[in-house]
Design a protein around this motif. Structure first.
Motif: not given
Ligand SMILES: [Zn+2]
Length: 162
Positions: A19-23, A39-40, A69-74
């Motif tokens: 549900d994230r925007p297209l980047r 990630s994003d 690695d949770p650091r790189f989530r989103d």
């Protein structure tokens, strides 16, 4: 002896989803379906970062930024690209130029090309004129042609400093 110029190639694909925007290239494309990913999911930034790593045989993106690695989530992929560009500089190289192709059946990317070039150039710390972004479709062929996701290809040239 290691040559003074080296080339790198990167390729990435992400399915639509989530549900994230297209980047793409750090640019949010309004009204478009987003891509799935840890990630994003900025498929263009990932392809460029992969090409940079490849140019100096520094491994792949998953090694440096594991999706476990949770650091790189989103994570903002443009920030990851900025980090990879820093690795290249620390190896004594600078980016000569970068040429990318985004393969997307939709949305229409032409209105966003210049903003993507600016986004990528900012992360790479180079002039916009050193960054090319092309957009094409898959001519309705295969998974990309059915609009199931977006792929990006990138090649970069890196030049030894001094
Ligand atoms: Zn990716």
């Amino acid at each position: 002896m290691t040559p003074d110029i080296r080339v790198g190639h990167g390729w990435d694909v992400h399915a639509f989803g989530g549900d994230r925007p297209l980047r793409l290239g750090g640019v949010e494309i309004p009204g478009a379906r987003g891509l799935a990913g840890h990630s994003d999911a900025d498929v263009l930034a990932h392809a460029v970062a992969s090409a940079l790593l490849g140019s100096l045989a520094l491994g792949d993106l998953g090694t440096h930024f594991p999706n476990t690695d949770p650091r790189f989530r989103d994570a903002r992929s443009l920030d990851l690209l900025r980090q990879v560009a820093g690795m290249v500089r620390r190896q004594g190289y600078r980016v000569g130029n970068c040429d990318c192709t985004v393969v997307a059946e939709s949305p229409r990317l032409a209105p966003h090309i210049d903003a993507m070039r600016q986004g990528l150039a900012g992360a790479l710390e180079v002039e916009v004129a050193q960054v090319s972004v092309q957009a094409t479709t898959a001519e309705k062929l295969g998974a990309l042609g059915r609009g199931e996701g977006i792929a990006a290809h990138a090649v970069v040239l890196v030049v030894r400093d001094g």
